[in-house]
Design an enzyme around this catalytic site. Structure first.
Site, PDB file in Angstrom:
ATOM      1  N   THR A   1       0.810  -1.218   0.000  1.00  0.00           N
ATOM      2  CA  THR A   1       0.000   0.000   0.000  1.00  0.00           C
ATOM      3  C   THR A   1       0.843   1.268   0.000  1.00  0.00           C
ATOM      4  OG1 THR A   1      -1.462   1.305   1.433  1.00  0.00           O
ATOM      5  CG2 THR A   1      -0.126  -0.323   2.511  1.00  0.00           C
TER       6      THR A   1
ATOM      7  N   TYR B   1      -1.694   0.117  10.090  1.00  0.00           N
ATOM      8  CA  TYR B   1      -2.037  -0.522   8.811  1.00  0.00           C
ATOM      9  C   TYR B   1      -0.824  -0.515   7.877  1.00  0.00           C
ATOM     10  CZ  TYR B   1      -3.935  -1.082   4.130  1.00  0.00           C
ATOM     11  OH  TYR B   1      -4.137  -1.502   2.850  1.00  0.00           O
TER      12      TYR B   1
END
Ligand code: UDP
Length: 323
Positions: A115, A139
């Site tokens: 990501t 995350y």
């Protein structure tokens, strides 16, 4: 046979469709906690959980797996700050289980969904692969930890990986067989479409005082079918004996929140209320990818660069699931 972990989810199901179209055989390993059984329309579904290593062993025993694509993860940045344990357990620890069973079975090729959040606050734009990786939330941290583990496993065990760092995945299959549906929904485009369809009373703009032309955040919206083609190129690259590598995946074009809202109004021909509210914590002003590396090395070329075309595909799907 290609194992798609998390193949019942938004991005995984689109890659599953494209792989099957191109003649690959797939098996989908998913616990269906976030994914949808109905999205597994190609390949075989194996109902399993990455926290249960015996279930991973079972799927490897049952099918002759050549390579793995790994999409299974929780994806809410805000939740990862409030409950980091959930993210380190699921997105990091459970991935170690998957890598362990791959090595036990001598399967040494994996494409990993990483990501833009691994980069943290941008130091320059567009963000290329040389940009420092300093994630600012659990995350992004957990995804970066997996990248680092894979690097070490490559050196020690010959694991070959491609980490694909998505910017803002969006849109839906143009045939509207599958699309985006999160519960709860937190992504901008489906939220605006909810407002357009009347499911939500307004769309809130999180911050209008950013140092951008119209004061709202700019993001790089990359169509899920373009993500799918990048995965297939990466898979072919690994199957042909390619070395491990990491690539950023975006359009290279940024759109502001206001531009996205205007595009939705144009495409849907609906008007809806837009409310300006405070900034959301942890949102950088501009996040745009440089995808030069993946273009040069894997020959990737995104097809969906017009935000209206992207929204048309999402709108078609959104109407289908909201009749
Ligand atoms: N955003 C917004 N209102 C919303 C949801 C998102 O203004 O209801 C903004 C958010 O601040 C960000 C952009 O839209 O600048 C994209 O947010 P999203 O959550 O879709 O993806 P992220 O960039 O967080 O991965």
């Amino acid at each position: 046979m290609i194992l798609i972990v998390g193949g019942a989810g938004y991005i995984g199901s689109h890659i599953n469709k494209e792989l099957n179209k191109q003649g690959y055989q797939t098996v989908i390993f998913d616990n269906l906690s976030k994914g949808h059984k109905e999205a597994v329309r190609w390949g075989e579904l194996f109902d399993g959980d990455l926290s249960n290593i015996e279930q991973i062993r079972e799927v490897f025993k049952k099918y002759p797996i050549d390579a793995v694509l790994h999409f299974a993860a929780f994806i809410e940045v805000g939740e990862s700050v409030k409950d980091p344990q959930k993210y380190y357990q699921n997105n990091f620890k459970n991935t170690l289980n998957l890598l362990q069973v791959m090595l036990e079975n001598n399967v040494k090729k994996i494409i990993f969904s990483s990501t833009a959040a691994t980069f943290g606050s941008p130091e320059y734009t567009p963000i290329d692969e040389k940009h420092p990786q300093n994630p600012i939330n659990p995350y992004g941290q957990a995804k970066l930890m997996v990248e680092k583990v894979m690097r070490d496993y490559d050196v020690a065990y010959g694991l070959r990986y491609v980490a694909l760092r998505y910017f803002n995945a969006c849109g839906a299959d143009v045939e509207a067989d599958i699309g985006e549906s999160h519960n709860p929904e937190s992504h901008l485009i489906p939220l605006i479409l909810d407002a357009a369809i009347g499911k939500r009373e307004d769309i809130k703009i999180f911050g209008t005082d950013y140092p951008t032309e119209d004061g709202t955040c700019i993001r790089d919206y990359v169509h899920v079918t373009d993500l799918a083609s990048a995965h297939i190129l990466a898979l072919k690259y690994l199957l042909d004996g390619g070395e491990s590598d990491c690539f950023n995946l975006g359009n290279g074009l940024g759109f502001s929140v206001r531009q996205v809202i205007d595009a939705v109004k144009t495409v849907t021909k609906k008007d809806f209320k837009v409310t300006e509210v405070e900034r959301r914590d942890g949102d950088p002003a501009i996040l745009v990818a440089s995808s030069e590396k993946v273009k040069n090395k894997l020959g990737w070329k995104p097809q969906f660069t017009d935000i209206k075309v992207i929204i048309e595909s999402a709108w078609k799907w959104h109407q289908k699931i909201n009749i």
